[in-house]
Design an enzyme around this catalytic site. Structure first.
Site, short mmCIF file in Angstrom:
data_model
loop_
_atom_site.label_atom_id
_atom_site.label_comp_id
_atom_site.label_asym_id
_atom_site.label_seq_id
_atom_site.Cartn_x
_atom_site.Cartn_y
_atom_site.Cartn_z
N VAL A 123 0.83 -1.32 -0.05
CA VAL A 123 -0.16 0.07 -0.16
C VAL A 123 0.87 1.21 -0.16
CG1 VAL A 123 -2.07 -0.74 0.97
CG2 VAL A 123 -0.11 -0.17 2.50
N LYS A 128 -5.85 4.24 5.84
CA LYS A 128 -4.42 4.36 6.51
C LYS A 128 -4.24 4.26 7.83
CE LYS A 128 -2.59 6.64 2.30
NZ LYS A 128 -2.01 7.93 1.71
N LYS A 177 6.79 -7.36 -11.11
CA LYS A 177 7.23 -8.14 -12.27
C LYS A 177 7.81 -9.38 -11.87
CE LYS A 177 8.26 -3.68 -14.15
NZ LYS A 177 8.10 -2.86 -12.95
N VAL A 208 4.76 -4.41 -17.69
CA VAL A 208 5.60 -3.86 -18.81
C VAL A 208 5.21 -2.43 -19.22
CG1 VAL A 208 6.33 -4.45 -21.22
CG2 VAL A 208 5.91 -6.35 -19.48
N ALA A 238 3.15 -0.40 -17.78
CA ALA A 238 2.05 0.51 -16.98
C ALA A 238 0.72 0.52 -17.30
CB ALA A 238 2.57 2.01 -16.65
N LYS A 268 11.04 -6.72 -17.79
CA LYS A 268 9.99 -6.64 -18.84
C LYS A 268 10.18 -7.45 -20.09
CE LYS A 268 8.85 -2.02 -16.84
NZ LYS A 268 8.83 -0.58 -17.07
N GLY A 293 4.53 6.50 -13.38
CA GLY A 293 3.82 7.37 -12.60
C GLY A 293 2.87 6.56 -11.73
#
Length: 808
Positions: A458, A507, A565, A595, A597, A669, A788
């Site tokens: 998380v 959280k 991955k 690979v 995103a 990847k 991102g």
């Protein structure tokens, strides 16, 4: 005139008994003519039986009896139960001395649950100014002397009841009648069996030609399934007598088949109502047809047992069934669904759990000689099963429900169609009951399909994913009928559970109320204990250790979604073992973000490969981080270290940038894509150009970050040596003979023309060129944001949504 019947839970201490009195006072205030029939209050019947058992075993029953007396006096302490309590005490003393009791004594003692309830309700009504008349049903209901399950002498009972009520003015008097209890012609107390109070109320309604029987329970009517098992069960507003009778015969926990018969004879409506929500109209049951297609509902009979008679000599042998049923009939054992199979050479049938040993002994005696001749090998009992009946659903239309059961690791022990062909019955392990009923209910009624998600990891991506799910939850429910329920969130230290779904405060909840995370066993157990189906485990960690849990999760009923991955780049043995587990357990594993995103790369390659397209090469900028780094370094007159610091500040790199610069991420990847093409490459086959000089590869992160300027001359020299109008790109390249067992996998820094597809990549975008025989020199190009947290989380979210559309 109406008959009002109140069940035991309705009459329990507290809000229950208060609500009953309130309902009765409102009826009286409205000038309704009523007759009240009461069950034993709360758990009184079970308590009395327990007291008998304690006395029989020589255990301390006195203190338990004191508790029982206090509970009975709680609603109205001044009611006089001295005679009843004194009598019961003598009975218990006698049982304690003898060390045993007869069915006759059991009937006598347990009858006091209703007798005390009748007196209590009568006293409470009188306290409120009502002319209530306590009516001991032993004066009305006459039976034979088969204790425990007496048969009603209907003609005498009807005559007694009509005669008794003929002398009562219902406009001024409210009779309160005890249910369940009868008496033999000799005056001995008997009981008229399970749900006897419902039967009593129905008989009285029939004898008195009542307008309606109102049966008050703790639910607001009949539901498509037991609301205690299925939270989103829907209330059925109307049923015909035939439909209600079918539900009752197949185990509905509110209806009683025997109690419906007197109402059918006199065409008296039955209304099932909720004591705690008396304003609700409940479910109306009468002679009118309710649906051309029949109802759809799920009923359950719990605490059953499956008895199996097996033997090779049974094959083709005449008269086995007749002998079996005759033997069971002698012992008064009622048989439920039956399954007979020649291939297994056996007969299986369902009985009430309490009758299982009686059934086995009866068959053992009947088939004793067949054992000696080896025609029969075994008589076995499977306890702890439940019968689930789906009404209005034939085997031909049951396929989606069955598929949903199998995909949730629920395997029925037995499936059978009823005689009409419109109902399906299954025998299910009690441990799987709640999950099974919920899964089938969602499939049959098209109600929101609940998807239960456990999120591992998380951090930035995991936290963003949870935020996206919570923000989209209501919209997805409305548009797609999918209820995304995140029931567990875990980091490396703690796990937080909420079976109803975590909230925006997750959280804080994880920090304050999370329990130590010691592995997936707690998550698997929690899902099992809370009967959660349609399970998805989401791995947003970067942990090799977490991938070791994939197969155990699959075997425990979880589908997988992963942005990690490592699971797809471990040894080929693990890779194939994982796929085998998925196939054997009918589970899915989606990892589009491994690979590209959020880019649809893996799906595109899978589709092309599955369709027979010969992919000859895949190359591109695989890393959004390194794309940003070399795009900016190539386009600007800046130092390499400055761009690297800028990338780190914007969150594009890992905390230790060497994890990006060493090329392993791109290598993984590339390997994933190779394996999607069924190539047998290992990670050791990938040739990786490590962008970190050897002398900077070791040491801690802080030390490396302090020496970033040492990279500047190295990369400035590479940049300066390029041909004109060329830019640097760090690429992955899969090529060679991709129709063979292995391909060539290279990860390297290259210089490409600025106006080429690779050279025109901007920002942190990734780009993939897929070359095939069909497309020739013109590759399929997939380009877009390659890094991102938002993009990656959205890709994971997309995989979750794709799973919801599959048959989980």
């Amino acid at each position: 005139m109406k008959v009002l019947k109140f069940g035991g839970k309705s009459l329990a201490n507290g809000e229950g008994i208060k609500s009953v009195v309130s309902i009765l006072l409102n009826k009286i205030k409205s000038k309704e003519e009523i007759v009240v029939v009461v069950s034993a209050r709360g758990t009184a019947t079970d308590d009395l039986f327990e007291l008998l058992e304690r006395a029989k075993k020589g255990e301390d029953y006195q203190s338990a009896f004191e508790t029982f007396k206090n509970n009975q006096l709680e609603p109205f302490s001044t009611v006089d139960f001295s005679q009843e309590f004194s009598f019961l005490e003598k009975i218990f003393e006698g049982v304690n001395l003898l060390g045993d009791y007869s069915p006759k004594i059991k009937d006598l003692v347990t009858a006091y649950g209703e007798l005390l309830a009748g007196k209590t309700v009568t006293a409470l009504l009188k306290e409120n100014g009502v002319n209530a008349q306590y009516t001991d049903s032993r004066e009305l209901f006459k039976t034979d002397n088969v204790y425990g399950e007496a048969t009603l002498l209907e003609e005498i009972t009807e005559e007694n009841t009509k005669k008794y009520f003929k002398n009562i003015d219902l406009t001024t008097t409210v009779p309160v009648v005890t249910g369940f209890v009868g008496a033999s012609l000799e005056g001995e107390t008997t009981s008229i069996g399970n749900n006897g109070s419902n039967y009593s109320a129905s008989l009285i309604a029939g004898y008195l030609n009542a307008e309606e029987l109102e049966n008050y329970t703790i639910v607001s009517g009949i539901y498509t399934a037991n609301p205690l098992l299925v939270s989103n069960a829907q209330k059925i507003n109307h049923l015909s007598f035939n439909e209600a009778n079918e539900l009752a015969n197949l185990g509905d926990n509110v209806l009683d088949a025997k109690a419906i018969i007197p109402l059918v004879k006199k065409n008296i409506s039955l209304r099932i109502l909720n004591t705690f929500e008396p304003e609700s109209p409940g479910t109306l049951i009468n002679a009118e047809a309710s649906s051309k297609n029949g109802i759809k509902a799920i009923s359950v009979q719990e605490n059953m047992a499956l008895v199996s008679l097996e033997g090779r000599g049974l094959l083709g042998k005449v008269g086995i069934d007749a002998r079996l049923f005759a033997a069971l009939q002698k012992e008064n054992v009622s048989v439920g669904i039956i399954s007979q199979g020649s291939s297994e050479r056996g007969i299986s049938f369902v009985v009430n759990g309490k009758d299982a040993h009686k059934a086995k002994d009866a068959l053992g005696n009947e088939f004793n000689l067949d054992f000696l001749s080896n025609d029969i090998n075994r008589i076995s009992i499977t306890r702890g099963v439940a019968v689930v009946s789906i009404l209005g659903n034939s085997l031909s239309s049951f396929n989606t429900s069955y598929t949903a059961l199998v995909n949730n690791n629920i395997k029925p022990l037995l499936i059978n169609n009823t005689v009409t062909g419109n109902n399906v019955c299954l025998v299910i392990d009690n441990k799987e009951l709640r999950k099974a009923v919920n899964v089938m209910h969602g499939e049959i009624f098209g109600i929101a399909k609940k998807i239960n998600v456990a999120v591992f990891g998380v951090g930035l991506v995991g936290g963003t994913l949870i935020k996206q799910i919570l923000e989209s939850k209501e919209n997805i429910l409305k548009r797609k009928g999918i209820d995304l329920n995140v029931f567990a969130v875990a980091n490396s230290k703690k796990v937080y559970f909420n079976a109803d779904g975590i909230q925006a405060t997750w959280k804080q909840d994880l920090k304050e109320t999370g329990i130590p995370y010691k592995g997936i066993d707690a998550i698997v157990k929690y899902a099992k204990d809370h009967h959660l189906g349609n399970l998805i485990a989401v791995d947003n960690s970067a942990s090799a250790g977490m991938t070791e849990n994939y197969i155990p999760l699959i075997e425990s009923g979880f589908n997988l979604v992963s942005s990690n991955k490592i699971g797809n780049t471990k040894s080929l043995d693990f890779y194939h073992e994982l796929r085998l587990a998925l196939a054997q357990n009918r589970k899915q594993y989606l990892y589009e973000t491994n690979v590209g995103a959020g880019l649809p790369l893996i799906d595109t390659i899978k589709l092309m490969h599955a369709s027979g397209e010969n992919i000859t090469r895949i190359k591109g900028v695989f890393s959004g981080t390194l794309s940003y780094l070399f795009n900016n370094f190539s386009a600007k007159n800046v130092k390499f270290s400055e761009v690297l610091n800028e990338a780190a500040e914007q969150g594009f790199t890992e905390p230790d940038p060497r994890e990006d610069l060493n090329g392993n991420d791109v290598g993984r990847k590339l390997l994933i894509l190779a394996r999607e093409l069924d190539l047998q490459n290992e990670f050791s086959d990938v040739e990786i150009h490590n962008l970190i000089p050897e002398h900077l590869r070791d040491g801690d992160t802080a030390s490396f970050l302090s020496k970033l300027e040492e990279l500047d001359p190295i990369y400035q020299e590479i940049k300066d040596k390029q041909e004109p109008n060329h830019v640097l790109r760090y690429i992955g390249d899969l090529h060679g003979d991709l129709a063979s067992d292995k391909g060539i996998l290279e990860v390297k820094l290259v210089s490409v023309p600025r106006d080429s597809a690779l050279g025109q990549v901007k920002g942190a975008d990734s780009i993939f060129e897929i070359y095939t025989e069909s497309y020739g020199d013109q590759p399929v190009v997939i380009q877009g944001a390659g890094a991102g947290a938002n993009v990656t989380a959205r890709g994971v979210f997309g995989d979750i949504m794709r799973l919801t559309e599959l048959e989980l």
